[in-house]
Design a protein around this motif. Structure first.
Motif, PDB file in Angstrom:
ATOM      1  N   ASN A 204      92.218  -6.389  45.413  1.00 62.10           N
ATOM      2  CA  ASN A 204      90.878  -5.852  45.097  1.00 62.10           C
ATOM      3  C   ASN A 204      91.014  -4.380  44.714  1.00 62.10           C
ATOM      4  OD1 ASN A 204      89.057  -8.199  46.427  1.00 62.10           O
ATOM      5  ND2 ASN A 204      90.774  -7.719  47.783  1.00 62.10           N
ATOM      6  N   PRO A 205      91.681  -4.088  43.597  1.00 60.36           N
ATOM      7  CA  PRO A 205      92.049  -2.695  43.292  1.00 60.36           C
ATOM      8  C   PRO A 205      90.887  -1.791  42.883  1.00 60.36           C
ATOM      9  CG  PRO A 205      92.662  -4.129  41.489  1.00 60.36           C
ATOM     10  CD  PRO A 205      92.182  -5.026  42.580  1.00 60.36           C
ATOM     11  N   LEU A 206      89.841  -2.331  42.313  1.00 58.21           N
ATOM     12  CA  LEU A 206      88.790  -1.480  41.759  1.00 58.21           C
ATOM     13  C   LEU A 206      87.890  -0.896  42.841  1.00 58.21           C
ATOM     14  CD1 LEU A 206      87.843  -0.455  39.012  1.00 58.21           C
ATOM     15  CD2 LEU A 206      86.170  -2.336  38.985  1.00 58.21           C
ATOM     16  N   LEU A 207      87.296  -1.750  43.684  1.00 57.92           N
ATOM     17  CA  LEU A 207      86.355  -1.294  44.700  1.00 57.92           C
ATOM     18  C   LEU A 207      86.873  -1.480  46.118  1.00 57.92           C
ATOM     19  CD1 LEU A 207      82.929  -2.534  43.262  1.00 57.92           C
ATOM     20  CD2 LEU A 207      83.601  -0.171  43.673  1.00 57.92           C
TER      21      LEU A 207
ATOM     22  N   LEU B 248      80.500   5.739  47.356  1.00 54.11           N
ATOM     23  CA  LEU B 248      81.308   4.520  47.301  1.00 54.11           C
ATOM     24  C   LEU B 248      81.617   4.002  48.706  1.00 54.11           C
ATOM     25  CD1 LEU B 248      83.718   5.483  44.382  1.00 54.11           C
ATOM     26  CD2 LEU B 248      82.095   3.577  44.387  1.00 54.11           C
ATOM     27  N   TYR B 249      81.882   4.898  49.641  1.00 58.03           N
ATOM     28  CA  TYR B 249      82.144   4.482  51.016  1.00 58.03           C
ATOM     29  C   TYR B 249      80.873   3.918  51.651  1.00 58.03           C
ATOM     30  CZ  TYR B 249      83.917   4.520  55.796  1.00 58.03           C
ATOM     31  OH  TYR B 249      84.309   4.142  57.054  1.00 58.03           O
ATOM     32  N   LEU B 250      79.732   4.556  51.400  1.00 63.44           N
ATOM     33  CA  LEU B 250      78.458   4.046  51.911  1.00 63.44           C
ATOM     34  C   LEU B 250      78.123   2.702  51.279  1.00 63.44           C
ATOM     35  CD1 LEU B 250      76.422   7.388  51.932  1.00 63.44           C
ATOM     36  CD2 LEU B 250      77.197   6.109  53.932  1.00 63.44           C
ATOM     37  N   LEU B 251      78.482   2.531  50.005  1.00 67.02           N
ATOM     38  CA  LEU B 251      78.300   1.238  49.340  1.00 67.02           C
ATOM     39  C   LEU B 251      79.126   0.164  50.026  1.00 67.02           C
ATOM     40  CD1 LEU B 251      77.282  -0.553  46.999  1.00 67.02           C
ATOM     41  CD2 LEU B 251      79.234   0.289  45.648  1.00 67.02           C
ATOM     42  N   ARG B 252      80.359   0.511  50.407  1.00 69.36           N
ATOM     43  CA  ARG B 252      81.211  -0.449  51.117  1.00 69.36           C
ATOM     44  C   ARG B 252      80.565  -0.869  52.444  1.00 69.36           C
ATOM     45  NH1 ARG B 252      83.616  -4.282  50.222  1.00 69.36           N
ATOM     46  NH2 ARG B 252      84.727  -3.180  48.540  1.00 69.36           N
TER      47      ARG B 252
ATOM     48  N   ALA C 194      77.374  -0.841  53.134  1.00 70.75           N
ATOM     49  CA  ALA C 194      76.209  -1.668  52.801  1.00 70.75           C
ATOM     50  C   ALA C 194      76.632  -3.099  52.459  1.00 70.75           C
ATOM     51  CB  ALA C 194      75.448  -1.052  51.632  1.00 70.75           C
ATOM     52  N   LEU C 195      77.714  -3.242  51.704  1.00 68.63           N
ATOM     53  CA  LEU C 195      78.208  -4.576  51.354  1.00 68.63           C
ATOM     54  C   LEU C 195      78.659  -5.349  52.596  1.00 68.63           C
ATOM     55  CD1 LEU C 195      80.269  -3.757  48.118  1.00 68.63           C
ATOM     56  CD2 LEU C 195      78.095  -4.997  48.260  1.00 68.63           C
ATOM     57  N   GLU C 196      79.304  -4.644  53.526  1.00 73.37           N
ATOM     58  CA  GLU C 196      79.729  -5.281  54.771  1.00 73.37           C
ATOM     59  C   GLU C 196      78.515  -5.754  55.584  1.00 73.37           C
ATOM     60  OE1 GLU C 196      83.609  -5.110  56.001  1.00 73.37           O
ATOM     61  OE2 GLU C 196      83.051  -5.688  53.966  1.00 73.37           O
ATOM     62  N   MET C 197      77.454  -4.962  55.558  1.00 79.29           N
ATOM     63  CA  MET C 197      76.230  -5.347  56.253  1.00 79.29           C
ATOM     64  C   MET C 197      75.617  -6.593  55.626  1.00 79.29           C
ATOM     65  SD  MET C 197      74.286  -1.715  56.952  1.00 79.29           S
ATOM     66  CE  MET C 197      74.863  -0.546  58.184  1.00 79.29           C
ATOM     67  N   LEU C 198      75.560  -6.609  54.288  1.00 73.93           N
ATOM     68  CA  LEU C 198      74.971  -7.748  53.583  1.00 73.93           C
ATOM     69  C   LEU C 198      75.765  -9.026  53.814  1.00 73.93           C
ATOM     70  CD1 LEU C 198      73.985  -6.055  50.183  1.00 73.93           C
ATOM     71  CD2 LEU C 198      72.443  -6.839  51.990  1.00 73.93           C
ATOM     72  N   LYS C 199      77.091  -8.899  53.864  1.00 73.67           N
ATOM     73  CA  LYS C 199      77.949 -10.066  54.087  1.00 73.67           C
ATOM     74  C   LYS C 199      77.993 -10.479  55.556  1.00 73.67           C
ATOM     75  CE  LYS C 199      81.651  -8.340  52.141  1.00 73.67           C
ATOM     76  NZ  LYS C 199      83.041  -8.235  51.645  1.00 73.67           N
ATOM     77  N   GLY C 200      77.538  -9.595  56.430  1.00 75.66           N
ATOM     78  CA  GLY C 200      77.584  -9.886  57.852  1.00 75.66           C
ATOM     79  C   GLY C 200      78.994  -9.887  58.414  1.00 75.66           C
ATOM     80  N   THR C 201      79.856  -9.057  57.828  1.00 77.88           N
ATOM     81  CA  THR C 201      81.255  -8.991  58.264  1.00 77.88           C
ATOM     82  C   THR C 201      81.340  -8.456  59.694  1.00 77.88           C
ATOM     83  OG1 THR C 201      81.923  -8.525  55.990  1.00 77.88           O
ATOM     84  CG2 THR C 201      83.543  -8.103  57.703  1.00 77.88           C
TER      85      THR C 201
ATOM     86  N   SER D 250      80.358  -2.349  65.109  1.00 75.15           N
ATOM     87  CA  SER D 250      79.309  -2.819  64.202  1.00 75.15           C
ATOM     88  C   SER D 250      79.298  -2.000  62.920  1.00 75.15           C
ATOM     89  CB  SER D 250      77.946  -2.728  64.890  1.00 75.15           C
ATOM     90  OG  SER D 250      77.574  -1.369  65.075  1.00 75.15           O
ATOM     91  N   ASN D 251      78.815  -2.610  61.845  1.00 73.03           N
ATOM     92  CA  ASN D 251      78.724  -1.899  60.566  1.00 73.03           C
ATOM     93  C   ASN D 251      77.742  -0.741  60.650  1.00 73.03           C
ATOM     94  OD1 ASN D 251      80.529  -3.670  59.129  1.00 73.03           O
ATOM     95  ND2 ASN D 251      78.917  -5.210  59.187  1.00 73.03           N
TER      96      ASN D 251
END
Length: 422
Positions: free
Chosen positions: A303-306, A82-86, A88-95, A100-101
């Motif tokens: 954003n309680p779930l993820l 789940l942390y690695l997913l977070r 990955a999502l930050e990378m995709l969004k370019g946050t 760096s992500n």
């Protein structure tokens, strides 16, 4: 060949522990005071990779456990994914975060995920605990000695080392000094109190005494709490209540010595404790940390779930509390397996305190690291916490204790049979 394999394992395991804990700051301190502060930019990641390689060598030399508890392992994998997913999502969004992500990913893999995985799955050896204890004490002692060598002129002149040494000079983090010293003092003192064998009491007293130098120069409130609370838990969990009373009296006496030494060293650590209320009202670092927590929790509520992200955009940093950070980054789905791991590790530590007191230092290391991460550090850099948690969870102390008791009872039965001529 057997000797070479044994020697290689000793070097690799000792080195991994040494550089994971205080040895890392020993290297930085020596480098900053000889080469310059630019050294830290070049050794952080290579050293972490080196630690993973050392642990990997240990795993290859002894192999995987024949059996291990599945639930903690699955809980760790669930949280990690789940942390690695977070990330990955930050990378995709370019946050854009404060680092760096990709750095978040590399840090978590090298500081937490791989070390925990290897330690948890690796075959346990009796030698591991001796190496663990030795590396912790030696690295802590070296940190104290080099602190005294390089910063002796500051003793008694400043309340905290950061007030006299800037980041452009021979800088060393006051938190690193204070938490490392707290850990070394804690291990030394609990080995003395539990009368553990295999270490000279004079060596422990000297190490604890020397560690006062970095402890007071670092002047961290969190390190004081990290030092005190595990001892309170150790005292409460003693089977002999009279012994608990004596230990409590010893703790009070030690507290009085700390207050006296604080004055001698010119440290403002006591003042920082007594001024917490004023600090919150005036908006100091105490208040800032509470604001950071509140902002992170507000993002979690939305954003309680993820969870929301790797850090709060308003503060541009992680929350400086690992539970709040888990909620922020992975939400309830990551919080549940993480809390399970923590509770399981705490229960294991308390079991050791009560039934295997001569190994209480193992539980103390984990509890100190857990408390530290309530005030500083992040998921992706919490190498002390992940390492100590894996060590506490990996060995089944309850099973080992029961087996020792059974062996003891069988020995008594055999002695009685021989005595009665059966």
């Amino acid at each position: 060949m057997v000797f070479n394999k044994y020697k290689m394992y000793v070097i690799a395991f000792f080195g991994a522990i040494f550089f994971t804990f205080s040895g890392y700051y020993v290297l930085l301190m020596v480098g900053n005071n000889t080469i310059g502060p630019q050294l830290s930019r070049y050794i952080t990641i290579p050293l972490r990779v080196f630690i993973v390689l050392l642990l990997g060598i240990c795993f290859l030399l002894v192999g995987k456990k024949k059996s291990f508890k599945q639930l903690p392992f699955l809980a760790f994998l669930t949280f990690s994914l789940l942390y690695l997913l977070r990330i990955a999502l930050e990378m995709l969004k370019g946050t854009a975060n404060h680092i760096s992500n990709e750095s978040f990913l590399l840090y978590f893999l090298s500081f937490g995920f791989l070390p925990f995985l290897i330690l948890y799955l690796k075959e346990d050896l009796e030698l591991d605990q001796k190496l663990y204890r030795s590396a912790m004490l030696i690295s802590g002692a070296l940190l104290a000695i080099f602190t005294l060598l390089f910063y002796r002129d500051l003793i008694g002149t400043v309340g905290r080392i950061s007030l006299a040494v800037s980041r452009d000079e021979n800088y060393i983090s006051p938190l690193a000094l204070s938490y490392s010293a707290s850990l070394t003092m804690g291990i030394s003192l609990i080995l003395l109190l539990s009368k553990a064998k295999g270490v000279s009491k004079w060596f422990l007293l000297v190490v604890a005494g020397l560690s006062c130098v970095p402890f007071f120069l670092g002047a961290s409130r969190g390190s004081v709490m990290a030092l005190i609370f595990p001892f309170l838990l150790f005292i409460v969990n003693q089977k002999n209540k009279l012994k608990s009373f004596y230990l409590l009296a010893a703790l009070v006496f030690a507290g009085a010595i700390i207050v006296i030494l604080s004055s001698y060293f010119g440290s403002n650590i006591i003042e920082r404790f007594t001024s917490i209320g004023d600090g919150i009202q005036s908006g100091s670092s105490s208040a800032e940390r509470i604001v950071i927590w509140e902002i992170a929790l507000e993002h979690f509520k939305r954003n309680p779930l993820l969870g929301f992200g790797l850090e709060s955009p308003e503060t541009g940093n992680y929350p400086h509390n690992i539970f709040v950070e888990v909620l922020l980054t992975t939400g309830i789905l990551g919080f549940i397996p993480f809390v399970y791991l923590v509770i399981k590790a705490v229960l294991n530590a308390l079991f050791i305190f009560k039934y295997v007191p001569h190994k209480a230092w193992i539980g103390l290391i984990f509890l100190e690291c857990l408390i530290q991460n309530q005030f500083s550090g992040g998921i992706y850099t919490a190498s002390w916490l992940w390492f100590s948690m894996a060590f506490v969870l990996a060995a089944d102390y309850k099973v080992n204790y029961m087996q020792e008791r059974l062996d003891y009872i069988e020995t008594l039965d055999e002695e009685r049979m021989v005595t009665h001529g059966r």
